[in-house]
Design a protein around this motif. Structure first.
Motif, PDB file in Angstrom:
ATOM      1  N   ALA A  90       0.827  -1.199   0.000  1.00  0.00           N
ATOM      2  CA  ALA A  90       0.000   0.000   0.000  1.00  0.00           C
ATOM      3  C   ALA A  90       0.870   1.261   0.000  1.00  0.00           C
ATOM      4  O   ALA A  90       0.583   2.234  -0.712  1.00  0.00           O
ATOM      5  N   ARG A  91       1.933   1.258   0.795  1.00  0.00           N
ATOM      6  CA  ARG A  91       2.830   2.419   0.805  1.00  0.00           C
ATOM      7  C   ARG A  91       3.481   2.599  -0.565  1.00  0.00           C
ATOM      8  O   ARG A  91       3.652   3.731  -1.037  1.00  0.00           O
ATOM      9  N   GLY A  92       3.836   1.504  -1.204  1.00  0.00           N
ATOM     10  CA  GLY A  92       4.445   1.582  -2.523  1.00  0.00           C
ATOM     11  C   GLY A  92       3.509   2.159  -3.563  1.00  0.00           C
ATOM     12  O   GLY A  92       3.966   2.736  -4.570  1.00  0.00           O
ATOM     13  N   LEU A  93       2.217   2.019  -3.348  1.00  0.00           N
ATOM     14  CA  LEU A  93       1.224   2.581  -4.268  1.00  0.00           C
ATOM     15  C   LEU A  93       0.848   4.014  -3.910  1.00  0.00           C
ATOM     16  O   LEU A  93       0.011   4.613  -4.581  1.00  0.00           O
ATOM     17  N   GLY A  94       1.435   4.539  -2.847  1.00  0.00           N
ATOM     18  CA  GLY A  94       1.232   5.936  -2.521  1.00  0.00           C
ATOM     19  C   GLY A  94       0.182   6.234  -1.476  1.00  0.00           C
ATOM     20  O   GLY A  94      -0.166   7.410  -1.275  1.00  0.00           O
ATOM     21  N   PHE A  95      -0.322   5.228  -0.777  1.00  0.00           N
ATOM     22  CA  PHE A  95      -1.307   5.500   0.277  1.00  0.00           C
ATOM     23  C   PHE A  95      -0.612   6.232   1.428  1.00  0.00           C
ATOM     24  O   PHE A  95       0.506   5.918   1.812  1.00  0.00           O
ATOM     25  N   GLU A  96      -1.321   7.218   1.972  1.00  0.00           N
ATOM     26  CA  GLU A  96      -0.700   8.168   2.890  1.00  0.00           C
ATOM     27  C   GLU A  96      -0.807   7.759   4.355  1.00  0.00           C
ATOM     28  O   GLU A  96       0.031   8.170   5.165  1.00  0.00           O
ATOM     29  N   ALA A  97      -1.820   7.006   4.708  1.00  0.00           N
ATOM     30  CA  ALA A  97      -2.048   6.633   6.104  1.00  0.00           C
ATOM     31  C   ALA A  97      -2.144   5.116   6.192  1.00  0.00           C
ATOM     32  O   ALA A  97      -3.226   4.534   6.015  1.00  0.00           O
ATOM     33  N   VAL A  98      -1.013   4.473   6.430  1.00  0.00           N
ATOM     34  CA  VAL A  98      -0.926   3.007   6.408  1.00  0.00           C
ATOM     35  C   VAL A  98      -0.441   2.519   7.768  1.00  0.00           C
ATOM     36  O   VAL A  98       0.565   3.010   8.288  1.00  0.00           O
ATOM     37  N   ARG A  99      -1.148   1.545   8.310  1.00  0.00           N
ATOM     38  CA  ARG A  99      -0.762   0.950   9.592  1.00  0.00           C
ATOM     39  C   ARG A  99      -0.496  -0.541   9.373  1.00  0.00           C
ATOM     40  O   ARG A  99      -1.380  -1.284   8.919  1.00  0.00           O
ATOM     41  N   ALA A 100       0.714  -0.979   9.676  1.00  0.00           N
ATOM     42  CA  ALA A 100       1.056  -2.401   9.604  1.00  0.00           C
ATOM     43  C   ALA A 100       0.846  -3.037  10.962  1.00  0.00           C
ATOM     44  O   ALA A 100       1.267  -2.494  11.991  1.00  0.00           O
ATOM     45  N   LEU A 101       0.190  -4.193  10.963  1.00  0.00           N
ATOM     46  CA  LEU A 101      -0.017  -4.944  12.198  1.00  0.00           C
ATOM     47  C   LEU A 101       0.599  -6.327  12.055  1.00  0.00           C
ATOM     48  O   LEU A 101       0.371  -7.026  11.073  1.00  0.00           O
ATOM     49  N   LYS A 102       1.369  -6.710  13.062  1.00  0.00           N
ATOM     50  CA  LYS A 102       1.848  -8.078  13.162  1.00  0.00           C
ATOM     51  C   LYS A 102       0.870  -8.871  14.032  1.00  0.00           C
ATOM     52  O   LYS A 102       0.134  -8.281  14.828  1.00  0.00           O
ATOM     53  N   PRO A 103       0.834 -10.203  13.886  1.00  0.00           N
ATOM     54  CA  PRO A 103      -0.047 -11.000  14.743  1.00  0.00           C
ATOM     55  C   PRO A 103       0.164 -10.690  16.217  1.00  0.00           C
ATOM     56  O   PRO A 103       1.295 -10.618  16.702  1.00  0.00           O
ATOM     57  N   GLY A 104      -0.944 -10.456  16.910  1.00  0.00           N
ATOM     58  CA  GLY A 104      -0.901 -10.091  18.314  1.00  0.00           C
ATOM     59  C   GLY A 104      -1.022  -8.601  18.560  1.00  0.00           C
ATOM     60  O   GLY A 104      -1.330  -8.177  19.678  1.00  0.00           O
ATOM     61  N   GLU A 105      -0.790  -7.776  17.534  1.00  0.00           N
ATOM     62  CA  GLU A 105      -0.920  -6.332  17.674  1.00  0.00           C
ATOM     63  C   GLU A 105      -2.347  -5.900  17.342  1.00  0.00           C
ATOM     64  O   GLU A 105      -3.094  -6.607  16.656  1.00  0.00           O
ATOM     65  N   PHE A 106      -2.721  -4.725  17.834  1.00  0.00           N
ATOM     66  CA  PHE A 106      -4.063  -4.213  17.551  1.00  0.00           C
ATOM     67  C   PHE A 106      -3.996  -2.706  17.348  1.00  0.00           C
ATOM     68  O   PHE A 106      -3.012  -2.036  17.708  1.00  0.00           O
ATOM     69  N   CYS A 107      -5.055  -2.172  16.760  1.00  0.00           N
ATOM     70  CA  CYS A 107      -5.208  -0.733  16.622  1.00  0.00           C
ATOM     71  C   CYS A 107      -6.687  -0.400  16.704  1.00  0.00           C
ATOM     72  O   CYS A 107      -7.555  -1.283  16.635  1.00  0.00           O
TER      73      CYS A 107
END
Length: 256
Positions: A90-107
């Motif tokens: 997504a970042r490579g395509l230019g999206f400005e607000a990207v959140r990466a989550l690893k298993p066990g993480e939350f947002c």
């Protein structure tokens, strides 16, 4: 809470007024390297981008979950939450607000709590998600992987494959038939939505001639316990998802 199916792994989830687009493939071909002779998918009909989106949620970075031609259609200001590989795409395509989550993480996105769970190893471990909102709760994972450390809890809905798909020697890489009894026991969902293998898609190439499938939506519907319903969804149909506490335990399985 409502769910609209777009075929393959794609969904629009509505939690009240919050609209979340999951793993969309809405237009264009789907190809895996080294090229269409090996694997290609074609949609019978392209779908428009749903309006008024609040969030894109991506389980994997592979093209059948983070489809480049579809993501190109979305506004770059639209927030994206995804696995590490999906977030990088997504970042490579230019999206400005990207959140990466690893298993066990939350947002938290507005009133929606998004917890990443360990998903399919393809080959790196990708994501499933536990989604919790005042309007309903849902677990989704597109390859039929259920982590042992995800606690038992009543959920309103589960999105999962209900068939096994595999290759000779390699075995099953989608384990829907095998995981369904575990999902039913652990989450006691009011509704199970069949995913991953549905939609009006034409596949071609060498890989498709090697694939095997075990199980069917009809078999899965016949195995549903009282209190749970299976939906084998039609593309474009918007399904209301009943709250577990509101549901009558005697409603039979749903297979449109």
């Amino acid at each position: 809470m409502h769910a609209t199916y777009y075929g393959a792994n794609g969904w629009l989830l509505e939690f009240g007024c919050l609209r979340v687009l999951v793993d969309p493939w809405l237009t264009g071909a789907l190809q895996f390297p080294p090229g269409p002779w090996f694997f290609e998918g074609q949609l019978s009909l392209s779908q428009p981008v749903p309006p008024d989106l609040d969030l894109v949620l991506l389980t994997q970075g592979l093209d059948d979950h983070a489809h480049p031609a579809t993501l190109e259609l979305l506004p770059r200001s639209l927030p994206v939450v995804g696995s590490v590989t999906a977030a990088a795409k997504a970042r490579g395509l230019g999206f400005e607000a990207v959140r990466a989550l690893k298993p066990g993480e939350f947002c938290q996105h507005a009133d929606l709590r998004i917890t990443a769970t360990a998903g399919a190893p393809v080959p790196q471990v990708e994501n499933g998600y536990l989604l919790q909102h005042p309007e309903g709760s849902l677990y989704l994972e597109p390859h039929g992987y259920l982590p042992a450390d995800l606690p038992a809890q009543p959920l309103d809905a589960v999105i999962t494959p209900v068939v096994d798909l595999g290759l000779p020697v390699a075995g099953a890489f989608v384990r829907g038939q095998a995981v369904l009894p575990q999902l039913l026991e652990r989450f006691q969902p009011r509704t199970v939505l069949a995913s991953t293998a549905g939609g009006d898609v034409q596949f071609s190439g060498l890989l498709t001639r090697l694939l095997w499938m075990k199980g069917s939506a009809a078999e899965a519907a016949g195995s549903m316990p009282a209190g749970s319903a299976l939906i084998d969804p039609q593309v474009g149909h918007r399904y209301p998802l009943c709250r577990t506490t509101d549901a009558s335990p005697e409603q039979p399985a749903i297979t449109p």
